[in-house]
Design a protein around this motif. Structure first.
Motif, short mmCIF file in Angstrom:
data_model
loop_
_atom_site.label_atom_id
_atom_site.label_comp_id
_atom_site.label_asym_id
_atom_site.label_seq_id
_atom_site.Cartn_x
_atom_site.Cartn_y
_atom_site.Cartn_z
N ASN A 1 0.81 -1.20 0.00
CA ASN A 1 0.00 0.00 0.00
C ASN A 1 0.85 1.26 0.00
O ASN A 1 0.43 2.32 -0.46
CB ASN A 1 -0.93 0.00 1.23
CG ASN A 1 -1.91 1.14 1.20
OD1 ASN A 1 -2.57 1.37 0.20
ND2 ASN A 1 -2.03 1.84 2.33
N LYS A 2 2.09 1.15 0.51
CA LYS A 2 2.95 2.31 0.61
C LYS A 2 4.02 2.34 -0.48
O LYS A 2 4.88 3.21 -0.49
CB LYS A 2 3.64 2.34 1.98
CG LYS A 2 2.69 2.50 3.15
CD LYS A 2 3.42 2.44 4.47
CE LYS A 2 2.47 2.57 5.65
NZ LYS A 2 1.91 3.91 5.74
N VAL A 3 4.00 1.36 -1.39
CA VAL A 3 5.05 1.28 -2.40
C VAL A 3 4.96 2.47 -3.35
O VAL A 3 3.88 2.98 -3.62
CB VAL A 3 4.94 -0.05 -3.19
CG1 VAL A 3 3.71 -0.04 -4.08
CG2 VAL A 3 6.20 -0.30 -3.99
N SER A 4 6.08 2.91 -3.82
CA SER A 4 6.13 4.05 -4.73
C SER A 4 6.06 3.56 -6.17
O SER A 4 6.92 2.81 -6.62
CB SER A 4 7.43 4.84 -4.51
OG SER A 4 7.56 5.85 -5.48
N LEU A 5 5.02 4.00 -6.87
CA LEU A 5 4.87 3.64 -8.28
C LEU A 5 5.63 4.64 -9.13
O LEU A 5 5.71 5.82 -8.82
CB LEU A 5 3.39 3.63 -8.66
CG LEU A 5 2.49 2.71 -7.83
CD1 LEU A 5 1.04 2.87 -8.27
CD2 LEU A 5 2.92 1.26 -7.98
N GLN A 6 6.20 4.17 -10.24
CA GLN A 6 6.94 5.06 -11.12
C GLN A 6 6.58 4.78 -12.57
O GLN A 6 6.53 3.64 -13.00
CB GLN A 6 8.45 4.90 -10.93
CG GLN A 6 9.27 5.79 -11.87
CD GLN A 6 10.74 5.83 -11.53
OE1 GLN A 6 11.10 5.69 -10.38
NE2 GLN A 6 11.58 6.00 -12.53
N ALA B 1 12.60 18.65 -17.46
CA ALA B 1 12.88 17.21 -17.44
C ALA B 1 13.28 16.77 -16.03
O ALA B 1 13.78 17.55 -15.23
CB ALA B 1 13.99 16.88 -18.43
N GLY B 2 13.05 15.50 -15.74
CA GLY B 2 13.44 14.97 -14.44
C GLY B 2 12.32 14.19 -13.77
O GLY B 2 11.37 13.75 -14.43
N LYS B 3 12.42 14.03 -12.45
CA LYS B 3 11.46 13.25 -11.69
C LYS B 3 10.48 14.15 -10.95
O LYS B 3 10.87 15.08 -10.25
CB LYS B 3 12.17 12.34 -10.69
CG LYS B 3 12.85 11.14 -11.33
CD LYS B 3 13.39 10.19 -10.27
CE LYS B 3 14.00 8.95 -10.92
NZ LYS B 3 14.48 7.96 -9.90
N TYR B 4 9.22 13.83 -11.11
CA TYR B 4 8.15 14.52 -10.39
C TYR B 4 7.53 13.51 -9.42
O TYR B 4 7.13 12.42 -9.82
CB TYR B 4 7.09 15.04 -11.35
CG TYR B 4 7.57 16.19 -12.21
CD1 TYR B 4 7.27 17.51 -11.87
CD2 TYR B 4 8.34 15.95 -13.35
CE1 TYR B 4 7.72 18.57 -12.66
CE2 TYR B 4 8.80 17.00 -14.13
CZ TYR B 4 8.48 18.31 -13.79
OH TYR B 4 8.94 19.34 -14.56
N ILE B 5 7.47 13.90 -8.15
CA ILE B 5 6.93 13.00 -7.13
C ILE B 5 5.67 13.61 -6.54
O ILE B 5 5.62 14.79 -6.19
CB ILE B 5 7.95 12.74 -6.00
CG1 ILE B 5 9.23 12.13 -6.58
CG2 ILE B 5 7.35 11.82 -4.94
CD1 ILE B 5 10.31 11.86 -5.54
N CYS B 6 4.64 12.77 -6.47
CA CYS B 6 3.36 13.17 -5.89
C CYS B 6 3.21 12.48 -4.54
O CYS B 6 3.11 11.25 -4.48
CB CYS B 6 2.22 12.77 -6.84
SG CYS B 6 0.57 12.99 -6.15
N GLU C 1 3.72 8.58 -5.78
CA GLU C 1 3.84 8.21 -7.18
C GLU C 1 4.91 9.08 -7.83
O GLU C 1 5.00 10.28 -7.58
CB GLU C 1 2.51 8.37 -7.91
CG GLU C 1 1.44 7.40 -7.44
CD GLU C 1 0.21 7.42 -8.32
OE1 GLU C 1 0.34 7.72 -9.52
OE2 GLU C 1 -0.89 7.13 -7.80
N THR C 2 5.73 8.46 -8.67
CA THR C 2 6.83 9.16 -9.33
C THR C 2 6.65 9.11 -10.84
O THR C 2 6.36 8.05 -11.40
CB THR C 2 8.18 8.52 -8.96
OG1 THR C 2 8.35 8.56 -7.55
CG2 THR C 2 9.33 9.29 -9.61
N VAL C 3 6.79 10.25 -11.47
CA VAL C 3 6.71 10.35 -12.93
C VAL C 3 8.03 10.88 -13.45
O VAL C 3 8.46 11.97 -13.06
CB VAL C 3 5.56 11.28 -13.38
CG1 VAL C 3 5.48 11.31 -14.90
CG2 VAL C 3 4.24 10.82 -12.78
#
Length: 198
Positions: free
Chosen positions: A57-62, A145-150, A159-161
């Motif tokens: 439930n706490k895992v970070s999706l990317q 560009a780069g990583k966006y974290i929600c 969640e990471t995009v």
């Protein structure tokens, strides 16, 4: 050693550990001996499954998305939790520190938004009730560009995009290459027409 029926784990747990608040029952065939070691195995298996479920439930999706310089991109973020919107906080961050967008108690909060994203980052307030906290970033440049974290609180979801940007020239070249490879030239059409009328 116990045999036949159902062994109520609550009585065993209360005797050995009064702090355990749940009841685990192990059923077995009548006449089959059941040792306390097997009961302990049942307890450990159940605990392990509960821990794994909590971690999932706490895992970070990317996810990875590609966009074009000067264009727009949708950065997705949804929540599976059922907390009230008034108790929910959403924080979008770029490369770990830059504040892209904050949503506090169902309202957009732009006081601490980094100047770089002013009038370029937008959300979809009508989607908040559906636990959709995605944002749209407009007028893209290489610096985006780069990583966006929600980050979503209090459910501790994340969640990471990863955003990859391309120049428009490269995009046109790739498209032109695909067209030239997949589409016959006019000369081929003329040759076929000549053969048909000959």
């Amino acid at each position: 050693m116990v045999s036949g029926g159902t062994f109520p784990y609550s009585s065993f747990s209360q005797k050995n550990n009064p702090q355990l608040a749940f009841t685990l029952s192990c059923t077995f065939t009548e006449g089959t001996p059941l040792s306390y070691s097997y009961i302990f195995y049942c307890f450990c298996s159940c605990s392990f499954i509960c821990v794994i479920a909590a971690l999932l439930n706490k895992v970070s999706l990317q996810v990875t998305v590609e966009a074009v310089i000067g264009g727009s991109v949708l950065l997705t973020c949804t929540s599976a939790a059922r907390h009230k919107l008034q108790d929910t906080e959403v924080h979008w961050r770029h490369n770990g520190s830059r504040i892209v967008f904050d949503i506090i108690k169902g309202e957009d909060s732009l006081e601490k938004q980094h100047q770089w994203y002013k009038n370029r980052a937008e959300t979809f307030p009508e989607e908040y009730m559906r636990r959709n906290f995605s944002i749209k970033l407009n007028d893209l440049s290489h610096a985006d560009a780069g990583k966006y974290i929600c980050y979503i609180k209090p459910s501790d979801e994340q969640e990471t995009v990863k955003l990859i940007l391309k120049d428009r020239e490269n995009e046109k070249e790739e498209y032109a290459g695909a067209v030239s490879v997949g589409t016959p030239s006019h000369c081929v059409y003329i040759a076929l027409f000549t053969v048909l009328i000959a």
